[in-house]
Design an enzyme around this catalytic site. Structure first.
Site, short mmCIF file in Angstrom:
data_model
loop_
_atom_site.label_atom_id
_atom_site.label_comp_id
_atom_site.label_asym_id
_atom_site.label_seq_id
_atom_site.Cartn_x
_atom_site.Cartn_y
_atom_site.Cartn_z
N GLY A 1 -5.67 -15.23 12.10
CA GLY A 1 -4.68 -14.64 11.19
C GLY A 1 -5.21 -13.45 10.40
O GLY A 1 -4.59 -13.02 9.44
N LYS B 1 0.82 -1.22 0.00
CA LYS B 1 0.00 0.00 0.00
C LYS B 1 0.86 1.27 0.00
O LYS B 1 0.48 2.28 -0.57
CB LYS B 1 -0.89 0.03 1.25
CG LYS B 1 -1.98 -1.01 1.24
CD LYS B 1 -2.88 -0.91 2.47
CE LYS B 1 -2.36 -1.70 3.65
NZ LYS B 1 -2.54 -3.14 3.58
N LYS C 1 -5.98 2.74 2.47
CA LYS C 1 -6.76 2.27 1.31
C LYS C 1 -7.68 3.39 0.79
O LYS C 1 -7.91 3.52 -0.41
CB LYS C 1 -7.57 1.03 1.71
CG LYS C 1 -6.67 -0.18 1.99
CD LYS C 1 -7.43 -1.30 2.66
CE LYS C 1 -6.51 -2.49 2.98
NZ LYS C 1 -7.11 -3.47 3.88
#
Ligand code: HSE
Length: 350
Positions: free
Chosen positions: A211, A130, A229
């Site tokens: 996870g 990202k 994002k």
């Protein structure tokens, strides 16, 4: 024409892409005219190997899985081991650098430097990190354009669910007035567990066991992951460059099971929503827990699933939902980029 790849970083996501191109070799060649060769792998922990004519992907994966190092790859006189990431980017004959290093999203490094080095050396980049897109999109996309190379980053938002390319390629001709979505799986999972009666702490521990959460879950629960994002969506889909720091950000760490249950009793649900709204050539962007009606389509998105809604002036409200993480899904996002790289290359030659 063969597309030569160099992996910079070869963890779970890189290995997932390697497996996909191995398993889908025929399909990629027959349906997409994409003939992939892996010429190099460089990884801080697993070492590096380069062969100008291409490496055998099965052997490469076996070396990593059995020995934890790619430097045990069989030598044939032209194999080079021990190159650094930078040497691999500059000196290999790769067309595309698959940038999947372990990167600190706060600084975007080393991924930003890898992208810059690749572009300066006229190599294309596909990445799931990202940092480069949230922190340095303008610089990197302009550099890639100036050098005539490709910059693909589909997996940075919602992994293999095409949250970036779908609005840019299939919703063409609309003006997108607003984007809103559930962009973090960990927090959505936690909220839906709290709807079942678990406490915040119990829900977080379960998310960590499964996870979903990062090793340090701060980025998930404080909304920072969703904020990066959101900046990517604004930069790329809305075409309005903003820094992640301009995105108002509140996570779910202040949310209790009582808040969640009280909303339910009033016919509402909490969701951690990212929202980008167009306002006179600019955008307003935020990430925060919002109460929405139980019959809102986003309220029906449960567990670690992600979803995004594009409010279009012609097509109306379009919602896309799917995985936001996962090795296979994120590996697949790189394949989407690779196929598009190849299509552009074919178009440029005709
Ligand atoms: N920890 C992230 C999530 C992974 O929970 O959505 C994908 O960025």
């Amino acid at each position: 024409m063969t597309t030569k790849l160099a992996f910079i970083g070869f963890g779970g996501v890189g290995q997932a892409l390697a497996e996909i191109v191995l398993e889908r070799k025929e399909m990629l060649e027959n349906q997409h005219h994409l003939d992939v060769s892996v010429v190099a792998v460089a990884d801080m922990m697993k070492g590096s190997v380069y062969h100008p004519d291409g490496l055998d992907i099965s052997k490469l994966l076996s070396c990593v899985r059995e020995n934890g190092s790619v430097e045990t790859y069989p030598e044939d006189g032209r194999t080079i081991t021990g190159w650094t990431n930078t040497e691999t980017i500059i000196h290999s004959n790769a067309d595309v650098i698959v940038e999947v290093t372990y990167t600190d999203v706060k600084t975007g490094e080393p991924a930003i430097t890898h992208c810059r080095t690749a572009f300066k050396n006229k190599k294309s980049v596909i990445t799931t990190n990202k940092g480069p897109v949230a922190l340095a999109y303008e610089e990197l996309s302009e550099l890639a354009k100036a050098k005539g190379v490709f910059f693909g980053f589909e997996g940075t938002v919602m992994s293999g669910t095409p949250a970036l390319r779908m609005p840019k390629t299939t919703l063409l001709g609309n003006e997108i007035k607003e984007i809103k979505g559930i962009l973090n799986g960990t927090t959505n999972y936690m909220i839906t567990e709290m709807e079942k009666g678990l406490s915040y702490q119990e829900a977080l521990e379960k998310a960590q066991q499964l996870g979903y959460a990062e090793a340090d879950p701060t980025s998930d629960v404080e909304g920072y992951d969703a904020r990066y994002k959101t900046a990517i969506l604004s930069n790329y889909v809305m075409g309005v460059p903003i820094s992640h720091k301009e995105v108002g950000c509140e996570g779910i760490s202040g949310l209790t099971v009582d808040d969640v249950q009280s909303a339910l009793n009033q016919g509402q649900k909490y969701r951690l929503l990212a929202r980008i709204t167009r306002r006179n050539g600019s955008v307003e962007a935020s990430v925060k827990p919002e109460r929405i009606a139980q019959d809102d389509p986003l309220a029906g998105v449960t567990g670690a699933t992600n979803a995004i809604v594009y409010e279009c002036d012609l097509a109306g409200s379009i919602m896309l939902t799917g995985a936001g993480a996962g090795l296979k899904e994120t590996g697949y996002s790189l394949l989407i980029d690779l196929i598009h790289f190849n299509q552009q290359r074919i178009l440029a030659k005709t």
